[in-house]
Design a protein around this motif. Structure first.
Motif, PDB file in Angstrom:
ATOM      1  N   ALA A   1       3.103  -0.916   4.060  1.00  0.00           N
ATOM      2  CA  ALA A   1       3.155   0.081   3.661  1.00  0.00           C
ATOM      3  C   ALA A   1       3.986   0.447   3.824  1.00  0.00           C
ATOM      4  O   ALA A   1       5.253   0.797   3.995  1.00  0.00           O
ATOM      5  CB  ALA A   1       2.350   0.828   4.489  1.00  0.00           C
TER       6      ALA A   1
ATOM      7  N   GLN B   1      -6.453   5.255   5.835  1.00  0.00           N
ATOM      8  CA  GLN B   1      -6.903   4.146   5.711  1.00  0.00           C
ATOM      9  C   GLN B   1      -6.990   3.341   6.990  1.00  0.00           C
ATOM     10  O   GLN B   1      -6.875   3.903   8.384  1.00  0.00           O
ATOM     11  CB  GLN B   1      -5.637   3.337   5.123  1.00  0.00           C
ATOM     12  CG  GLN B   1      -6.010   1.420   5.126  1.00  0.00           C
ATOM     13  CD  GLN B   1      -4.831   0.596   4.447  1.00  0.00           C
ATOM     14  OE1 GLN B   1      -5.078   0.455   3.167  1.00  0.00           O
ATOM     15  NE2 GLN B   1      -3.662   0.748   4.734  1.00  0.00           N
ATOM     16  N   SER B   2      -8.576   2.866   7.736  1.00  0.00           N
ATOM     17  CA  SER B   2      -9.070   2.944   8.320  1.00  0.00           C
ATOM     18  C   SER B   2      -9.352   1.208   8.463  1.00  0.00           C
ATOM     19  O   SER B   2     -10.053   0.992   7.443  1.00  0.00           O
ATOM     20  CB  SER B   2      -9.824   3.503   9.021  1.00  0.00           C
ATOM     21  OG  SER B   2     -11.135   3.423   9.946  1.00  0.00           O
ATOM     22  N   THR B   3      -9.239   0.698   9.610  1.00  0.00           N
ATOM     23  CA  THR B   3      -9.763  -0.912   9.045  1.00  0.00           C
ATOM     24  C   THR B   3     -10.227  -1.452  11.003  1.00  0.00           C
ATOM     25  O   THR B   3      -9.954  -0.678  11.775  1.00  0.00           O
ATOM     26  CB  THR B   3      -8.500  -1.531   9.261  1.00  0.00           C
ATOM     27  OG1 THR B   3      -8.031  -2.002   7.786  1.00  0.00           O
ATOM     28  CG2 THR B   3      -8.846  -3.544   9.370  1.00  0.00           C
TER      29      THR B   3
ATOM     30  N   THR C   1       0.178   5.954  13.182  1.00  0.00           N
ATOM     31  CA  THR C   1      -0.072   4.415  13.188  1.00  0.00           C
ATOM     32  C   THR C   1      -1.097   4.700  14.199  1.00  0.00           C
ATOM     33  O   THR C   1      -0.945   4.778  15.677  1.00  0.00           O
ATOM     34  CB  THR C   1       0.872   3.706  12.978  1.00  0.00           C
ATOM     35  OG1 THR C   1       1.290   3.264  14.052  1.00  0.00           O
ATOM     36  CG2 THR C   1       1.197   3.458  11.525  1.00  0.00           C
TER      37      THR C   1
ATOM     38  N   GLU D   1      -2.121   8.255   8.126  1.00  0.00           N
ATOM     39  CA  GLU D   1      -2.904   7.459   9.083  1.00  0.00           C
ATOM     40  C   GLU D   1      -2.999   6.209   8.692  1.00  0.00           C
ATOM     41  O   GLU D   1      -3.840   6.592   7.789  1.00  0.00           O
ATOM     42  CB  GLU D   1      -3.693   7.974  10.288  1.00  0.00           C
ATOM     43  CG  GLU D   1      -3.671   7.790  11.060  1.00  0.00           C
ATOM     44  CD  GLU D   1      -4.857   8.665  11.967  1.00  0.00           C
ATOM     45  OE1 GLU D   1      -4.972   7.968  13.700  1.00  0.00           O
ATOM     46  OE2 GLU D   1      -5.014   9.905  12.134  1.00  0.00           O
ATOM     47  N   ASN D   2      -2.174   5.409   9.829  1.00  0.00           N
ATOM     48  CA  ASN D   2      -3.380   3.878   9.251  1.00  0.00           C
ATOM     49  C   ASN D   2      -4.149   3.012  10.238  1.00  0.00           C
ATOM     50  O   ASN D   2      -2.721   3.355  11.657  1.00  0.00           O
ATOM     51  CB  ASN D   2      -2.023   2.629   8.790  1.00  0.00           C
ATOM     52  CG  ASN D   2      -2.718   1.654   8.195  1.00  0.00           C
ATOM     53  OD1 ASN D   2      -2.983   1.440   8.312  1.00  0.00           O
ATOM     54  ND2 ASN D   2      -1.618   0.844   8.429  1.00  0.00           N
ATOM     55  N   ARG D   3      -5.211   3.298  10.968  1.00  0.00           N
ATOM     56  CA  ARG D   3      -6.147   3.202  11.685  1.00  0.00           C
ATOM     57  C   ARG D   3      -6.118   2.064  11.894  1.00  0.00           C
ATOM     58  O   ARG D   3      -6.918   1.259  10.795  1.00  0.00           O
ATOM     59  CB  ARG D   3      -7.096   4.281  11.716  1.00  0.00           C
ATOM     60  CG  ARG D   3      -7.325   4.172  13.057  1.00  0.00           C
ATOM     61  CD  ARG D   3      -8.506   5.317  13.096  1.00  0.00           C
ATOM     62  NE  ARG D   3      -8.319   6.607  13.311  1.00  0.00           N
ATOM     63  CZ  ARG D   3      -9.380   7.844  12.330  1.00  0.00           C
ATOM     64  NH1 ARG D   3     -10.109   7.058  12.314  1.00  0.00           N
ATOM     65  NH2 ARG D   3      -8.493   8.674  12.771  1.00  0.00           N
TER      66      ARG D   3
ATOM     67  N   PHE E   1       1.852   5.383  -0.157  1.00  0.00           N
ATOM     68  CA  PHE E   1       1.253   6.876   0.397  1.00  0.00           C
ATOM     69  C   PHE E   1       1.716   7.987  -0.109  1.00  0.00           C
ATOM     70  O   PHE E   1       2.748   7.320   0.554  1.00  0.00           O
ATOM     71  CB  PHE E   1       0.784   6.751   2.287  1.00  0.00           C
ATOM     72  CG  PHE E   1      -0.518   5.325   2.952  1.00  0.00           C
ATOM     73  CD1 PHE E   1      -1.073   5.884   3.206  1.00  0.00           C
ATOM     74  CD2 PHE E   1       0.176   4.524   3.344  1.00  0.00           C
ATOM     75  CE1 PHE E   1      -1.723   5.415   3.788  1.00  0.00           C
ATOM     76  CE2 PHE E   1      -0.055   3.574   3.996  1.00  0.00           C
ATOM     77  CZ  PHE E   1      -1.797   4.235   3.760  1.00  0.00           C
TER      78      PHE E   1
ATOM     79  N   ASP F   1       1.692  -5.992  11.302  1.00  0.00           N
ATOM     80  CA  ASP F   1       1.279  -4.618  10.237  1.00  0.00           C
ATOM     81  C   ASP F   1       2.932  -3.838   9.753  1.00  0.00           C
ATOM     82  O   ASP F   1       3.939  -4.072  10.757  1.00  0.00           O
ATOM     83  CB  ASP F   1       0.870  -3.448  11.345  1.00  0.00           C
ATOM     84  CG  ASP F   1       0.788  -1.878  10.648  1.00  0.00           C
ATOM     85  OD1 ASP F   1       0.541  -2.301   9.267  1.00  0.00           O
ATOM     86  OD2 ASP F   1       1.918  -1.075  11.617  1.00  0.00           O
TER      87      ASP F   1
ATOM     88  N   THR G   1       0.958  -1.740   0.103  1.00  0.00           N
ATOM     89  CA  THR G   1      -0.276   0.010   0.011  1.00  0.00           C
ATOM     90  C   THR G   1       0.868   1.312   0.143  1.00  0.00           C
ATOM     91  O   THR G   1       1.894   1.376   0.961  1.00  0.00           O
ATOM     92  CB  THR G   1      -1.029  -0.343   1.156  1.00  0.00           C
ATOM     93  OG1 THR G   1      -1.676  -0.853   1.648  1.00  0.00           O
ATOM     94  CG2 THR G   1      -1.954   1.753   1.089  1.00  0.00           C
TER      95      THR G   1
END
Length: 276
Positions: free
Chosen positions: A110, A91-93, A156, A119-121, A81, A136, A79
């Motif tokens: 990533a 990106q939210s999971t 993160t 931000e990766n949440r 960015f 991750d 992924t």
């Protein structure tokens, strides 16, 4: 022009088979259900056709695993960015795992390009009796080609509600964090892997998971920058620093194999998409 994508997955049990209903809006979807390990384990590949995430983009994944289901989620590639003109990318999971269900969250890395604001949440809610493995992996810049992470920041957020919460900001101008021996010590790749349960793990099982991870680390070229701990009774965590993605990913794969055998008495065939 910013992209907004939303994917909703609902896994249920149909006899011996794990099935899934998926709904998507925008450029985020899954390939067809795959069953390389038999009908009880549903493999899904998450696909983002634009190929990268830029400032202003919002990608959301919501998933629910019903009792008795087992899902493996991964991606076909990194992924990315990209540089932002000012707007942040998100990106939210958020995944809920019911009693007796198993989740494996195994996306490829990533990549935080220089100049990104991203931000990766991630939030994984585990009911009593639920279990998961996840990882991750973050690369700052492009270590393999020598392109440095010179501007921007990457945040993160990793949460197991009520058990474990981590938030981090990696800013390109924070040289104390990036270069200090008490920080990343100049390493460009940061990886976290975990095994978690919705209830406290029995001490013997926790120790077996820790020992399995430590044995893999001791036999790795990254032995000096990798270690396993159990910060909570519900979780076992592996941390890795590496100069490039490939050695970190190889270490995670070996630990994934060891944990699958130790925790679930299962083999660990790598998803075919990783070899294409």
């Amino acid at each position: 022009m910013a992209w907004t994508g939303h994917l909703d997955l609902h896994y249920t049990r149909d006899g011996e088979r794990t099935i899934a209903l998926d709904r998507h809006e925008g450029p985020l979807r899954v390939l067809q259900r795959l069953y390389p390990e038999g009908p009880g384990i549903c493999h899904h590949v998450l696909v983002h056709p634009p190929g990268g995430v830029v400032g202003g983009d919002v990608l959301r994944l919501d998933a629910r695993l019903a009792a008795g289901t087992h899902a493996v989620l991964t991606t076909p590639g990194a992924t990315r960015f990209y540089r932002s003109a000012g707007e942040p990318a998100l990106q939210s999971t958020a995944i809920d795992v019911a009693d007796g269900a198993r989740l494996e969250w195994l996306p490829l890395e990533a990549i935080a390009y220089s100049g990104c604001e991203a931000e990766n949440r991630m939030r994984f809610a585990l009911a009593p009796g639920a279990e998961m493995m996840g990882w991750d992996v973050l690369a700052l810049g492009l270590p393999a080609t020598g392109q440095a992470f010179e501007r921007g920041r990457f945040r993160t957020h990793l949460e197991l509600p009520g058990v474990w919460l981590e938030r981090a900001t990696l800013a390109a101008d924070d040289r104390r964090l990036l270069d200090s021996p008490l920080g990343l010590a100049g390493h460009k790749v940061v990886a976290t892997m975990w095994f978690a349960a919705g209830s406290p793990l029995p001490p013997a099982r926790r120790e077996a998971m820790l020992q399995a991870a430590r044995e893999v680390c001791e036999d790795s070229a990254l032995a000096a920058t990798a270690g396993a701990t159990s910060p909570h009774a519900e979780a076992v965590v592996l941390r890795v620093l590496a100069p490039r993605v490939e050695p970190a990913q190889q270490l995670l794969l070996r630990v994934w194999t060891a944990w699958r055998r130790s925790a679930w008495q299962m083999d660990a065939p790598p998803p075919r998409i990783w070899r294409t």
